[in-house]
Design a protein around this motif. Structure first.
Motif, PDB file in Angstrom:
ATOM      1  N   TRP A 184       0.810  -1.214   0.000  1.00  0.00           N
ATOM      2  CA  TRP A 184       0.000   0.000   0.000  1.00  0.00           C
ATOM      3  C   TRP A 184       0.842   1.261   0.000  1.00  0.00           C
ATOM      4  CZ3 TRP A 184       1.606   2.410   4.324  1.00  0.00           C
ATOM      5  CH2 TRP A 184       2.056   1.615   5.377  1.00  0.00           C
ATOM      6  N   THR A 220      -4.852   8.325  -5.286  1.00  0.00           N
ATOM      7  CA  THR A 220      -5.534   7.532  -6.301  1.00  0.00           C
ATOM      8  C   THR A 220      -7.033   7.570  -6.027  1.00  0.00           C
ATOM      9  OG1 THR A 220      -5.387   5.466  -5.043  1.00  0.00           O
ATOM     10  CG2 THR A 220      -3.556   5.988  -6.531  1.00  0.00           C
ATOM     11  N   THR A 237     -10.685   5.493  -6.895  1.00  0.00           N
ATOM     12  CA  THR A 237     -11.371   4.308  -7.399  1.00  0.00           C
ATOM     13  C   THR A 237     -12.845   4.643  -7.600  1.00  0.00           C
ATOM     14  OG1 THR A 237      -9.875   2.808  -6.246  1.00  0.00           O
ATOM     15  CG2 THR A 237     -12.018   1.916  -6.889  1.00  0.00           C
ATOM     16  N   LEU A 292      -8.445  -1.209   4.116  1.00  0.00           N
ATOM     17  CA  LEU A 292      -7.502  -0.115   3.945  1.00  0.00           C
ATOM     18  C   LEU A 292      -7.269   0.552   5.292  1.00  0.00           C
ATOM     19  CD1 LEU A 292      -8.919   1.477   0.660  1.00  0.00           C
ATOM     20  CD2 LEU A 292      -6.790   0.176   0.889  1.00  0.00           C
ATOM     21  N   ASP A 324      -3.891   5.711   4.040  1.00  0.00           N
ATOM     22  CA  ASP A 324      -4.805   5.236   2.992  1.00  0.00           C
ATOM     23  C   ASP A 324      -6.053   6.100   2.919  1.00  0.00           C
ATOM     24  OD1 ASP A 324      -3.137   3.193   2.272  1.00  0.00           O
ATOM     25  OD2 ASP A 324      -4.289   1.594   3.231  1.00  0.00           O
ATOM     26  N   LYS A 379      -6.078   7.067  -0.774  1.00  0.00           N
ATOM     27  CA  LYS A 379      -6.806   6.077  -1.589  1.00  0.00           C
ATOM     28  C   LYS A 379      -8.288   6.387  -1.477  1.00  0.00           C
ATOM     29  CE  LYS A 379      -3.293   2.461  -1.074  1.00  0.00           C
ATOM     30  NZ  LYS A 379      -2.846   2.481  -2.473  1.00  0.00           N
TER      31      LYS A 379
END
Length: 361
Positions: free
Chosen positions: A35, A52, A54, A100, A105, A109
């Protein structure tokens, strides 16, 4: 004296750790897990952490709650995770559901829900739907940086304007001003109020506390512009952190009044689940000289624990320190003439969205 070295610390990020929680039986990740970016050193520091996104496709978008100490029963969250990186964010533990970390994270993320406006339209059009204010920003910020690209919050507001559905917004970003063209006509029908959350007026504190949120100066300027445009604006002093930001309480109330805010409210810091160890690590990293004092005061308001999960007291705290905070706040509010009246948003104007067949005139 500073505590143990933390190899996860990244420039411009809030959480000093990225451990996976164990309460779901997940294995604890170590610092060399998949990660984390490659450990190539740059001038003695790890490289900046990439963000990032998603795409998530939920089946519903209106979340319901029945908590008696919360002033809304439904909300919309266009995103999961938040790049603002506020160390105290009580939404951090939700990332554990995705395997996560609530640490780095959570702020790097992210998940976006582009089908949110479509789902919202569908849910508002269900037979028997009864309108009550929908809250945005109750979990993660609807105006975090990725809103610039995805514009999901804006698209949802467009649906609410079209259907004349009441809305409340809480944000730490002046990006809310980009939707003034939608918020002003809603305000004219008494359908919207906006709260800008301001934790500290001190840049040095904000840079570590909420590293990627716009400055308090920009947030207060947004309050002023919203108020001048006729949109009811509030300032949320949330959270108040003892021995770190509590000395600014009266100054924030004064700044809110000068900006034309309708009122102010505050919340003592909450540390549920994985937020507590993250917050302790943050204190150890940035305020090692007073870490024990901060936690001691927090525990004095939380019945000797890091967190109080009980209804009502979780939002207010109790004990001498909490009572002193309430007294200071009430005196400041009276001094500046805030919180004079409660604003009730209208629900009687609601018009269900049109389906494939247009309404008969």
């Amino acid at each position: 004296m500073r505590g143990m070295p933390r190899p996860d610390v990244r420039p411009g990020r809030g959480a000093p750790e990225n451990r996976t929680p164990t309460r779901f039986g997940l294995a604890v990740r170590e610092a060399d897990g998949d990660w984390l970016d490659a450990r190539e050193e740059q001038d003695g520091e790890p490289p900046p952490l990439r963000t990032t996104v998603t795409i998530e496709k939920p089946k519903t978008i209106i979340a319901r709650n029945s908590s008696p100490d919360i002033g809304f029963d439904r909300s919309i969250n266009a995103y999961r995770g938040c790049e603002h990186g506020c160390i105290y964010c009580f939404a951090r533990p939700t990332h554990a559901y995705h395997d996560l970390s609530p640490g780095l994270d959570f702020e790097s993320k992210l998940f976006a829900k582009p089908n949110a406006p479509e789902l919202l339209r569908k849910e508002l059009g269900k037979p028997g739907y009864v309108p009550r204010p929908i809250a945005m920003g109750t979990n993660t910020d609807p105006y975090q940086p990725i809103e610039n690209h995805y514009r999901i919050t804006r698209a949802c507001i467009e649906v609410l304007l079209e259907t004349k559905h009441p809305l409340t917004i809480t944000t730490k970003s002046d990006r809310v001003l980009r939707d003034l063209d939608l918020l002003v006509p809603m305000a004219e029908q008494r359908l919207v109020s906006v709260a800008l959350s301001v934790t500290s007026l001190t840049p040095q504190i904000s840079r570590t506390l909420e590293p990627r949120a716009p400055s308090a100066r920009k947030r207060m300027a947004a309050v002023k512009r919203l108020s001048e445009a006729g949109v009811t604006a509030w300032v949320a002093i949330a959270p108040v952190i003892p021995a770190v930001t509590d000395h600014e309480l009266e100054h924030i109330v004064e700044a809110a009044a000068e900006a034309g805010a309708k009122g102010v409210f505050y919340l003592p810091v909450r540390l549920p689940f994985e937020v507590a160890p993250l917050f302790r690590a943050w204190l150890d990293e940035h305020y090692p000289d007073r870490a024990e004092k901060v936690m001691s005061i927090i525990q004095s308001m939380r019945g000797g624990r890091d967190n109080d999960p009980n209804w009502f007291t979780r939002m207010q705290g109790f004990g001498p320190w909490a009572e002193l905070l309430r007294t200071r706040f009430q005196i400041a509010v009276r001094k500046h003439g805030l919180n004079q009246e409660k604003m009730k948003l209208r629900t009687d104007l609601f018009e269900p969205p049109q389906g494939p067949q247009l309404r008969l005139l």
